[in-house]
Scaffold this active site. Sequence first.
Site: not given
Length: 425
Positions: A50, A188, A190
Amino acid sequence: MRLISLGISFHDTTLTQREPLAFSEGQQQRMLCAMRQCAAIHEAMVLCTCNRTEIYGYCEDAFDFDGFVGSLIGELSADALPAWRTHFQRYESIDAVGHIFSVASGLDSQMIGENQIIGQYKSAYSAAIEAGTTKFFFHRLMHSTFRASKAVRSGTDINCGAVSISAAAVELAKSRLNLPGASVLLVGAGENATLMAEYLIKAGIGDLTIASRTLETATELATQLKTGTPAVLNDLGGLLAKADLVLCSTASERPVITGADHGYMLSQRERAIVMIDVAVPRDVEPAVGDLDAVELYNIEDLDAQVQANLQLRSTHIPKSQQIINEHVQRFDQWLKSLNVTDVLKALVGEYQSLARAEAERYSRLFPDLDAEELGKFSESLANKILHGPVTYLKASSGDELASDQLQALDVITKMLLDPNRKRGQ
């Protein structure tokens, strides 16, 4: 041959500049495939997190790796090229090794000492292995990287109570609303989403909804957490109407919450909703943050947590850097030990000396003339035994030492020149 590291990170770029360079798994595979097909690039890896995108290459000296990577990025995303050309940082040879060790040890992270980076390196390494872009040099480099990272984390308190991006996002949420009893929507499923969910549960939130691309992945995370209602991204409209807090961390290449799809519903809310988007590229379209009922934050809004983290761990950085320098020196010494000329000289000298010693040892069993012939025979036999490795190494004596030659030098050094090897007497 040269090791080259090219990359951008949060140090030099804004989130807007990094977003086009946050390549998907498919794009990373395309990059690896292109580098595998280039004869001048012998090994390669791509690391995307990220906060950084880095490309590593082990390539021939005369090859323009910088230009090749720039062209490749331009083919993948024209929007990414201006930021890349303006801000990419370059490291070469042993400086590149030091940079990689520092990044993997968490010293170059937005959250100093965070542990996720080493897992991201392992994933990048696995992807490169699968793509066929790693050989002996990168195998050695990556395992040395993992050892250096482990040494830093076990030899210092750099990651003691380490604050991850996920934890920082939850801390930001705590400063904006009362988490106990809050209705939370997690977008999300993950690794980052999982960590945020764990922190949220510890904070005593009310109900948790997990929205993912498929109901299966959302259900898997809810089962793992032993709480939470699974949902799909197509249901976001209704889910956003009920949530107090939204935390986003998907791998989508485009926003999943947009003004066009969700703006009207959000504008009708009577109470404010806090949205924290730690995805890169962003999951929430920036225009959504202009709505009166929306407080929108992204990964760049974690400055308070970043500064607190840096201050807390700054005392551990010098010792961590010292450990890294020691591991870099070891790697450099290993690489320098694989000099063709030096290995050839040591190899021939070692085994001719051994042959003479053995001939002298048995010379008392022969007449003087035969003893002289025995000496010549032993040296000749040693030369014949060494003919294969010597011929191979001489053919590799140029500057372009590829992985196969490095591996041969390493094996020959360990098997035939190891000072700890016991000679037969």
